[in-house]
Structures are given as structure tokens and as C-alpha cells.
Enzyme design. Structure first.
Site, PDB file in Angstrom:
ATOM      1  N   LYS A  45      35.195  35.189  43.208  1.00  0.00           N
ATOM      2  CA  LYS A  45      36.062  35.435  42.053  1.00  0.00           C
ATOM      3  C   LYS A  45      35.085  35.091  40.791  1.00  0.00           C
ATOM      4  O   LYS A  45      35.467  34.692  39.711  1.00  0.00           O
ATOM      5  CB  LYS A  45      37.141  34.329  41.886  1.00  0.00           C
ATOM      6  CG  LYS A  45      38.167  34.580  43.331  1.00  0.00           C
ATOM      7  CD  LYS A  45      38.553  36.066  43.544  1.00  0.00           C
ATOM      8  CE  LYS A  45      39.733  36.534  42.297  1.00  0.00           C
ATOM      9  NZ  LYS A  45      40.066  38.038  42.623  1.00  0.00           N
ATOM     10  N   HIS A 101      28.553  36.664  49.759  1.00  0.00           N
ATOM     11  CA  HIS A 101      29.260  35.454  49.057  1.00  0.00           C
ATOM     12  C   HIS A 101      28.376  34.107  49.731  1.00  0.00           C
ATOM     13  O   HIS A 101      28.704  33.144  49.462  1.00  0.00           O
ATOM     14  CB  HIS A 101      30.527  35.127  49.277  1.00  0.00           C
ATOM     15  CG  HIS A 101      31.498  36.081  48.644  1.00  0.00           C
ATOM     16  ND1 HIS A 101      31.291  36.184  47.199  1.00  0.00           N
ATOM     17  CD2 HIS A 101      32.663  36.695  49.004  1.00  0.00           C
ATOM     18  CE1 HIS A 101      32.320  37.208  46.784  1.00  0.00           C
ATOM     19  NE2 HIS A 101      33.134  37.365  47.846  1.00  0.00           N
ATOM     20  N   SER A 131      41.195  32.071  38.975  1.00  0.00           N
ATOM     21  CA  SER A 131      41.275  33.157  39.521  1.00  0.00           C
ATOM     22  C   SER A 131      41.565  33.123  40.987  1.00  0.00           C
ATOM     23  O   SER A 131      42.212  33.816  41.544  1.00  0.00           O
ATOM     24  CB  SER A 131      40.048  33.901  39.048  1.00  0.00           C
ATOM     25  OG  SER A 131      40.128  35.471  39.836  1.00  0.00           O
TER      26      SER A 131
END
Length: 287
Positions: A45, A101, A131
Site C-alpha cells: 500500500k 514486498h 489504505s
């Protein structure tokens, strides 16, 4: 469902088992990089989807075909997700574009040996939190976030998918300076998208004329990306992402956390941030 039911622990952090089964994690561990690979690396995010739009357009010299015909998870696939196994990535022509990630400490042996090019995108953690809260509420393979207070404690403790934002950022900004890394801020892209496209293109060794930079920036404006079904995750079946609960591409703005935090939550977040980042010399746009 609980963390134990939905997540696995991989190298010390939670990963959703549905999208990161053991075979895909093994595939990543054995993956061989090339020096001209381009890695989009983010804490979730923080602007991943945005970069998955920008980078392929820079690589294609502004040809919109890749972003209008190929879903972002295939044009810049996450190496740790199950989809990567099916894409014959070894056969892709250079430069290949990937996403991950993973924390710096989680990168595989080939990464540290080859040192491919990295774009590390950072975003104000308060906006990342906000988010994430909506994302966790609409994705069935993630633990329900509960109340905002409950989710905040998990976020600040790193008890969520991909662990601690603080550890992730500190690990990457302290990476070996010989590594080919461009640090870029979500806020920087919001403030000057054309300038950001130009900066990224230069880092990737691409000389683009002003018309092409303008074209790329226009395609990558949030409202245009939100309408692109290859980028807005609307192709994901509702059983996995319920867009009626929240759109995956929700607002794309800076400072939305101010619309959600109570004064007590802001004070709590600020106190933890100050403590965890007290020894960091890196200059962040939001400080």
C-alpha cells in the site's frame, strides 16, 4: 479467520498462504536475477500498483499496449506469489520488471550477487496504515482488521502481512550503498508526476522526449489508472476482493489519514514512530 488460519510465517513475517504457498516461496528462493532486471520494491500500500503502471510504460517508450492489455500482476509480477511460477519468467526478454514486498533481509542469494536495479517506493506510514485498513477489510485472504484501534496496534507492532513498516523501510534505506537503488516517495509522485517519470527514466538509462514523458504521466494519473481494468484489480473475482466493501484503488491522495485518525490515535502513532525512527538519519518527505 485468524492469522494462524490465513497466514504462514516466512523469514519472520506473515504472508497470506493463499497467494504465497510454500512452492511459490521456494520458487523465489531459487530465482536467478539478471543485472538489468528492474525491481519495484515496496511495503504494501505504498505505491506498488502505480509503479507497475509507470515502469512498463518507460520501458516501452510510452507504448500503452502493455498497460492496456496485460494485468499488472503479469506485466510486473510479484516474485513471491504463486502466479510467478506460471509465467515462464526465465524466458522473458530483458529488461524484466518484477515486484516484491520483501524486506531487504529476505532477498535471495542471487539478488545480493547480481544486484539488479531497484526502485524503492516509500509513503507516509499513516497513509499506508489507512489504505491497509480498507484493503484488509475487502480481501478475503487477509485477517479482518477489526476496529481501527485494534488494527493500529497490529500495524505498529508489525503483526500484519509483511511485518513491520519500520523494519521494512529501515532495512532498505540502509542497504549496501553499492546497490543500484533509486529511492522515491509516493508524495513526490503526487506532487510532480512528470518530474518523477523523468527521474525514474534517467535512473533506468532511458532518454525519453518530453512528449513521451507527458504521455506516460497522463496515463498514470490516478483517475486514469482507476478506469484501467488491467490495473484496478476489478478482474480479481469478488470472492477474493470485494470491491463493494472498498475499491482496491481507493483515493490515491496524500494525507487521507487526517480524515480517519482521532487525536488519541495520532498521538499514539507519533509516539511509536518517534521511538522506532529515532536513530534514522534519512530525510523523509513527510517529516
Amino acid at each position: 479467520m485468524t492469522e494462524a488460519e490465513l497466514y504462514s510465517v516466512y523469514k519472520g513475517v506473515y504472508v497470506p498462504t493463499f497467494v504465497h504457498p510454500p512452492e511459490s516461496l521456494k520458487y523465489y528462493e531459487e530465482f536467478t536475477f539478471r543485472p538489468d532486471d528492474i525491481l519495484i520494491i515496496t511495503y504494501p500500500k505504498s505505491g506498488t500498483t502505480w509503479m507497475q503502471e509507470v515502469i512498463p510504460l518507460i520501458v516501452s517508450d510510452g507504448d500503452l499496449t502493455p498497460v492496456l492489455t496485460v494485468p499488472n500482476w503479469d506485466r510486473a509480477p510479484w516474485l513471491e506469489e504463486q502466479r510467478a511460477i506460471q509465467l515462464n519468467l526465465e524466458q522473458r526478454p530483458s529488461p524484466r520488471v518484477f515486484s516484491t514486498h520483501f524486506h531487504h533481509s529476505m532477498m535471495n542469494e542471487s539478488y545480493f550477487k547480481i544486484k539488479p536495479r531497484v526502485l524503492y517506493v516509500m509513503r507516509n506510514p499513516k497513509d499506508v496504515f489507512t489504505s491497509s485498513y480498507y484493503y484488509y477489510g475487502m480481501a478475503s485472504y487477509m485477517v479482518n482488521p477489526g476496529t481501527q484501534d485494534e488494527f493500529m496496534e497490529k500495524f505498529l507492532d508489525g503483526k500484519i502481512m509483511f511485518g513491520s513498516w519500520f523494519d521494512h523501510v529501515k532495512g532498505w534505506i540502509n542497504a549496501d550503498k553499492q546497490e543500484s537503488i533509486l529511492y522515491i516517495f509516493y508524495e513526490e509522485m503526487i506532487a510532480d508526476l512528470k518530474g518523477s517519470v523523468e527521474k525514474i527514466a534517467k535512473f533506468l538509462g532511458k532518454s525519453l522526449n518530453p512528449d513521451v514523458i507527458e504521455k506516460i504521466a497522463e496515463q498514470c494519473v490516478f483517475k486514469n489508472m482507476k478506469q484501467n481494468k488491467m490495473s484496478n484489480f476489478s478482474l480479481v473475482p469478488e470472492e477474493y476482493m470485494d470491491h463493494k466493501k472498498s475499491e482496491f484503488l481507493r483515493k490515491g491522495i496524500v494525507g487521507d489519514w487526517r480524515n480517519h485518525f482521532t487525536e488519541a490515535q495520532e498521538q499514539r502513532f507519533n509516539a511509536v514512530y518517534k521511538d522506532k525512527m529515532k536513530d534514522v538519519k534519512f530525510k523523509f518527505m513527510w517529516d
